[in-house]
Design a protein around this motif. Structure first.
Motif, short mmCIF file in Angstrom:
data_model
loop_
_atom_site.label_atom_id
_atom_site.label_comp_id
_atom_site.label_asym_id
_atom_site.label_seq_id
_atom_site.Cartn_x
_atom_site.Cartn_y
_atom_site.Cartn_z
N LEU A 58 0.86 -1.18 0.00
CA LEU A 58 0.00 0.00 0.00
C LEU A 58 0.90 1.23 0.00
O LEU A 58 1.62 1.48 0.97
CB LEU A 58 -0.92 0.00 1.23
CG LEU A 58 -1.83 1.22 1.39
CD1 LEU A 58 -2.87 1.26 0.28
CD2 LEU A 58 -2.52 1.19 2.75
N LEU A 59 0.86 1.97 -1.09
CA LEU A 59 1.72 3.15 -1.25
C LEU A 59 3.18 2.79 -1.04
O LEU A 59 3.97 3.54 -0.46
CB LEU A 59 1.31 4.26 -0.27
CG LEU A 59 -0.13 4.78 -0.40
CD1 LEU A 59 -0.41 5.85 0.65
CD2 LEU A 59 -0.35 5.35 -1.80
N GLY A 60 3.55 1.60 -1.52
CA GLY A 60 4.92 1.15 -1.43
C GLY A 60 5.32 0.58 -0.08
O GLY A 60 6.49 0.27 0.14
N VAL A 61 4.34 0.40 0.80
CA VAL A 61 4.62 -0.13 2.14
C VAL A 61 3.82 -1.41 2.33
O VAL A 61 2.64 -1.48 1.99
CB VAL A 61 4.23 0.90 3.23
CG1 VAL A 61 4.47 0.32 4.63
CG2 VAL A 61 5.01 2.18 3.04
N ASP A 62 4.47 -2.43 2.87
CA ASP A 62 3.80 -3.70 3.13
C ASP A 62 2.97 -3.61 4.41
O ASP A 62 3.50 -3.33 5.49
CB ASP A 62 4.82 -4.84 3.27
CG ASP A 62 5.49 -5.18 1.94
OD1 ASP A 62 4.87 -4.90 0.89
OD2 ASP A 62 6.61 -5.71 1.95
N VAL A 63 1.67 -3.84 4.27
CA VAL A 63 0.76 -3.84 5.43
C VAL A 63 -0.03 -5.14 5.39
O VAL A 63 -0.25 -5.73 4.33
CB VAL A 63 -0.20 -2.63 5.40
CG1 VAL A 63 0.57 -1.33 5.52
CG2 VAL A 63 -1.05 -2.63 4.13
N GLN A 64 -0.47 -5.58 6.55
CA GLN A 64 -1.22 -6.82 6.62
C GLN A 64 -2.62 -6.65 6.02
O GLN A 64 -3.32 -5.69 6.32
CB GLN A 64 -1.33 -7.30 8.07
CG GLN A 64 0.00 -7.75 8.66
CD GLN A 64 -0.16 -8.41 10.01
OE1 GLN A 64 -1.24 -8.86 10.38
NE2 GLN A 64 0.93 -8.45 10.77
N GLN A 65 -3.00 -7.63 5.22
CA GLN A 65 -4.30 -7.57 4.55
C GLN A 65 -5.45 -7.53 5.54
O GLN A 65 -6.46 -6.85 5.30
CB GLN A 65 -4.47 -8.78 3.63
CG GLN A 65 -3.53 -8.82 2.45
CD GLN A 65 -3.77 -10.03 1.57
OE1 GLN A 65 -4.80 -10.70 1.67
NE2 GLN A 65 -2.81 -10.34 0.71
N ARG A 66 -5.32 -8.22 6.64
CA ARG A 66 -6.44 -8.31 7.58
C ARG A 66 -6.84 -6.94 8.13
O ARG A 66 -8.02 -6.70 8.38
CB ARG A 66 -6.10 -9.25 8.74
CG ARG A 66 -4.88 -8.87 9.55
CD ARG A 66 -4.69 -9.81 10.72
NE ARG A 66 -3.49 -9.48 11.49
CZ ARG A 66 -3.37 -9.72 12.80
NH1 ARG A 66 -4.36 -10.30 13.45
NH2 ARG A 66 -2.27 -9.40 13.44
N TYR A 67 -5.88 -6.05 8.28
CA TYR A 67 -6.23 -4.72 8.79
C TYR A 67 -7.03 -3.93 7.77
O TYR A 67 -7.96 -3.19 8.12
CB TYR A 67 -4.96 -3.95 9.17
CG TYR A 67 -4.21 -4.55 10.33
CD1 TYR A 67 -4.86 -4.89 11.51
CD2 TYR A 67 -2.84 -4.82 10.25
CE1 TYR A 67 -4.18 -5.45 12.58
CE2 TYR A 67 -2.15 -5.39 11.31
CZ TYR A 67 -2.83 -5.70 12.47
OH TYR A 67 -2.16 -6.27 13.53
N LEU A 68 -6.69 -4.08 6.50
CA LEU A 68 -7.46 -3.42 5.45
C LEU A 68 -8.88 -3.98 5.37
O LEU A 68 -9.85 -3.24 5.20
CB LEU A 68 -6.75 -3.58 4.11
CG LEU A 68 -5.35 -2.96 4.00
CD1 LEU A 68 -4.75 -3.24 2.63
CD2 LEU A 68 -5.39 -1.46 4.26
N VAL A 69 -8.99 -5.31 5.52
CA VAL A 69 -10.31 -5.94 5.49
C VAL A 69 -11.15 -5.49 6.69
O VAL A 69 -12.34 -5.20 6.56
CB VAL A 69 -10.17 -7.48 5.48
CG1 VAL A 69 -11.53 -8.15 5.62
CG2 VAL A 69 -9.49 -7.93 4.19
N MET A 70 -10.52 -5.43 7.86
CA MET A 70 -11.23 -4.97 9.06
C MET A 70 -11.80 -3.58 8.85
O MET A 70 -12.99 -3.31 9.12
CB MET A 70 -10.28 -4.94 10.26
CG MET A 70 -9.84 -6.27 10.79
SD MET A 70 -8.66 -6.02 12.16
CE MET A 70 -8.12 -7.71 12.44
#
Length: 295
Positions: free
Chosen positions: A130-142
Motif C-alpha cells: 500500500l503506497l509502497g509499504v507492506d501492510v497486513q491484509q487483515r487490517y485493510l479488510v477490518m
C-alpha cells in the motif's frame, strides 16, 4: 514514513474492532439506558462459532451465520433475563449483565479447550503493498468491512421505519410508547444488533491469531472508546474506536524512542490515559450531549 503508515493501518484495523464493540454498547445504552457488560462474551462466542463452522461451510458463510446466531442469543438474553428487570435501577441491570457475561464465557470456554482455534480466514498474516509499504491484509479488510457495516447501520437508523422507531425510543421512551411504538421490541432488537456486531468484532480479533480463552479481554478497550466518543453518540462510538486504535498503535511504535521512561507496555494503558484526558476537558465525551438538569 513507512513505519508510520504501517502503524496507522494497524491502528485503523484494531480501531475498527473497538468501533464495532463500542457501537453495540451505545445502541443498547441509547435504547435502555443500561450499559451492557455482556459484549465481551458475545464477541468470544461469535469467534468460537466461526472457528467451528468455517471448516464445514467456509469462512465467508460462517461469519454471517455466527453473527445471526449470536444476535439471536443476545435477543434471548434480553427476553429471558433482562426483560423482567424493567423498572429496576440501571446499576442492578448492569450487574446482571456482568453475570450474563461470566456465564456465556464459561460455557464458550468449554468449546475452546487449551488450544488456539483458527477461524479459517483467508488472509492470515499475509501482506499487501500500500503506497509502497507492506501492510497486513487483515487490517485493510477490518477497516473496509467496518466502514460498510457503519454505513449500512446509519442508513438503517435514518431511512427504515424500524430504525426511526429505535431513534424515537432513544429520544424519549414514554413519548414513543404513546405514539404506538413497541418499546419492548426495540429493546430486544437493540440487544440483537449489539450481539451481531460483537460477533463480527470477535472474528476480526481472531483473524491471523486464532481464538483462545483470553480473547474477550480485547473488548475492555472498547470502554475507553465509548467514553471518549460519548455514551449517547453512534458517530462518537466509531470515532472513539478508531482514535483508540490509532493512539494505541502509534504509542506502541514510537513510545520506546520518545519516552522510554514510561515503560515497555505503556501502549496497553494509552487508551485509558486518552480517555482520562478527554474526560477532564469534556466529561460527556467528544460527541456526547451535555445534560442539563433543572433545579
Amino acid at each position: 514514513m513507512s513505519e508510520f503508515l504501517q502503524s496507522l493501518v494497524r491502528g485503523l484495523g484494531t480501531g475498527s474492532v473497538y468501533a464495532l464493540l463500542a457501537l453495540g454498547f451505545v445502541i443498547i445504552y441509547k435504547s435502555t439506558r443500561v450499559i451492557s457488560f455482556a459484549q465481551p462474551a458475545f464477541m468470544l462466542a461469535g469467534a468460537v462459532l466461526v472457528a467451528h463452522l468455517s471448516p464445514g461451510v467456509g469462512f465467508f458463510l460462517a461469519v454471517p451465520v455466527a453473527a445471526l446466531v449470536i444476535a439471536a442469543l443476545a435477543l434471548g438474553v434480553e427476553r429471558t433475563v433482562l426483560r423482567p428487570m424493567i423498572g429496576k435501577p440501571a446499576f442492578v441491570v448492569a450487574i446482571i449483565t456482568i453475570g450474563v457475561d461470566v456465564v456465556v464465557r464459561v460455557v464458550t470456554n468449554a468449546f475452546i479447550g487449551l488450544d488456539v482455534l483458527p477461524v479459517g480466514d483467508p488472509w492470515g498474516l499475509a501482506t499487501v503493498s500500500l503506497l509502497g509499504v507492506d501492510v497486513q491484509q487483515r487490517y485493510l479488510v477490518m477497516f473496509a468491512t467496518t466502514v460498510a457495516v457503519v454505513v449500512a447501520l446509519f442508513a438503517f437508523f435514518r431511512f427504515s421505519r424500524t430504525g426511526l422507531a429505535m431513534r424515537a425510543v432513544a429520544h424519549d421512551q414514554e413519548v414513543a410508547l404513546a405514539q404506538g411504538i413497541r418499546v419492548g421490541s426495540v429493546f430486544a432488537l437493540s440487544w440483537a444488533l449489539a450481539g451481531g456486531l460483537a460477533a463480527l468484532a470477535g472474528v476480526f480479533v481472531a483473524t491471523g491469531a486464532g481464538v483462545d480463552q483470553q480473547l474477550w479481554v480485547v473488548a475492555l478497550k472498547a470502554l475507553p472508546a465509548v467514553i471518549l466518543g460519548g455514551l449517547d453518540s453512534l458517530g462518537g462510538a466509531v470515532a472513539g474506536g478508531l482514535a483508540v486504535g490509532v493512539v494505541e498503535s502509534l504509542v506502541g511504535t514510537y513510545q520506546g524512542d520518545v519516552a522510554p521512561w514510561l515503560g515497555p507496555n505503556f501502549a496497553l494503558v494509552a487508551p485509558y490515559a486518552l480517555m482520562l484526558v478527554v474526560l477532564l476537558v469534556r466529561p460527556q465525551g467528544l460527541f456526547g450531549a451535555r445534560e442539563v438538569e433543572r433545579l
